[in-house]
Write a protein that holds these residues in place. Structure first.
Motif, mmCIF file in Angstrom:
data_model
loop_
_atom_site.group_PDB
_atom_site.id
_atom_site.type_symbol
_atom_site.label_atom_id
_atom_site.label_comp_id
_atom_site.label_asym_id
_atom_site.label_seq_id
_atom_site.Cartn_x
_atom_site.Cartn_y
_atom_site.Cartn_z
ATOM 1 N N ILE A 1 -2.189 18.349 13.422
ATOM 2 C CA ILE A 1 -1.949 17.650 15.155
ATOM 3 C C ILE A 1 -1.114 16.480 14.731
ATOM 4 N N SER A 2 -2.448 16.187 13.792
ATOM 5 C CA SER A 2 -1.395 14.153 13.314
ATOM 6 C C SER A 2 -0.687 13.821 12.206
ATOM 7 N N LEU A 3 -1.002 15.284 11.647
ATOM 8 C CA LEU A 3 0.493 14.830 10.856
ATOM 9 C C LEU A 3 1.612 15.280 11.208
ATOM 10 N N LYS B 1 6.841 13.314 12.586
ATOM 11 C CA LYS B 1 8.187 13.325 14.052
ATOM 12 C C LYS B 1 8.541 12.529 13.658
ATOM 13 N N ARG B 2 7.570 11.211 13.723
ATOM 14 C CA ARG B 2 7.906 9.771 13.794
ATOM 15 C C ARG B 2 9.180 9.594 12.585
ATOM 16 N N LEU B 3 8.585 10.239 11.029
ATOM 17 C CA LEU B 3 9.604 10.190 10.363
ATOM 18 C C LEU B 3 11.188 11.092 10.577
ATOM 19 N N GLY B 4 10.878 11.275 10.927
ATOM 20 C CA GLY B 4 12.308 12.358 11.300
ATOM 21 C C GLY B 4 12.388 14.160 10.249
ATOM 22 N N VAL B 5 10.761 14.648 10.047
ATOM 23 C CA VAL B 5 10.980 15.452 9.130
ATOM 24 C C VAL B 5 10.959 16.866 9.503
ATOM 25 N N PRO B 6 11.804 17.782 9.669
ATOM 26 C CA PRO B 6 12.075 18.641 10.792
ATOM 27 C C PRO B 6 10.934 20.267 10.837
ATOM 28 N N LEU B 7 10.652 20.065 11.745
ATOM 29 C CA LEU B 7 9.284 21.059 12.058
ATOM 30 C C LEU B 7 9.607 22.376 11.215
#
Length: 162
Positions: free
Chosen positions: A56-58, A63-69
């Motif tokens: 969950i931390s990752l 998400k803050r870095l804009g990495v798509p799920l």
């Protein structure tokens, strides 16, 4: 007890919410996506293995870095879901993710370079803008922002000192 945490004792959804700051609806969404996993206790309440906190931390950082799920789904697929990942599991996963992050960094640096040159020049004429695409000639190179996706060209020195 001497302050030690029994890592085998799962966390309730309320404890996970308190520890991560993530809403229950988001946790349920992450479960549907296969990013995290829960089980049920004797009262049918969702419980999470403690190692899900790291996942969950990752997710929060990504998400803050804009990495798509969807990128995380592929990366997390390399981790075991039925036990806490070992150091070796995390190392293997991090090598895979590092390559993706390096490519993302390259694209961001290219974007920064192009935007700094375009916005920073102050000409406002767009005559020399690297983002200009007269007569839509870039369509031959493929879809999307093709100039920003390719590696930057090396700067040519003219011998002048600016």
């Amino acid at each position: 007890m001497d302050g030690q945490v029994d890592t085998n004792v799962p966390l309730t959804i309320g404890e996970v919410i308190r520890r991560t700051g993530v809403r229950a609806s988001a946790l349920h969404f992450y479960e549907r996506k296969g990013l995290i996993f829960s089980s049920r206790d004797g009262t049918n309440q969702r419980i999470y293995a403690r190692h899900m906190l790291r996942r969950i931390s990752l997710i929060i950082i990504a998400k803050r870095l804009g990495v798509p799920l969807s990128d995380l789904v592929a990366v997390f697929a390399e981790l075991p879901s039925d036990r806490a990942p070992t150091h070796e599991d995390w190392q293997h996963m991090s090598r895979s993710w590092r390559r993706q992050l390096q490519e993302r960094r390259r694209i961001l640096e290219n974007l920064e370079h192009e935007l700094t040159g375009c916005i920073g020049c102050g000409c406002l004429s767009m005559k020399a803008c690297a983002l200009l695409n007269p007569d839509d000639t870039l369509q031959r190179e493929g879809p999307g922002p093709v100039r920003l996706q390719r590696p930057p060209e090396p700067q040519v020195r003219t011998g002048r000192q600016d």
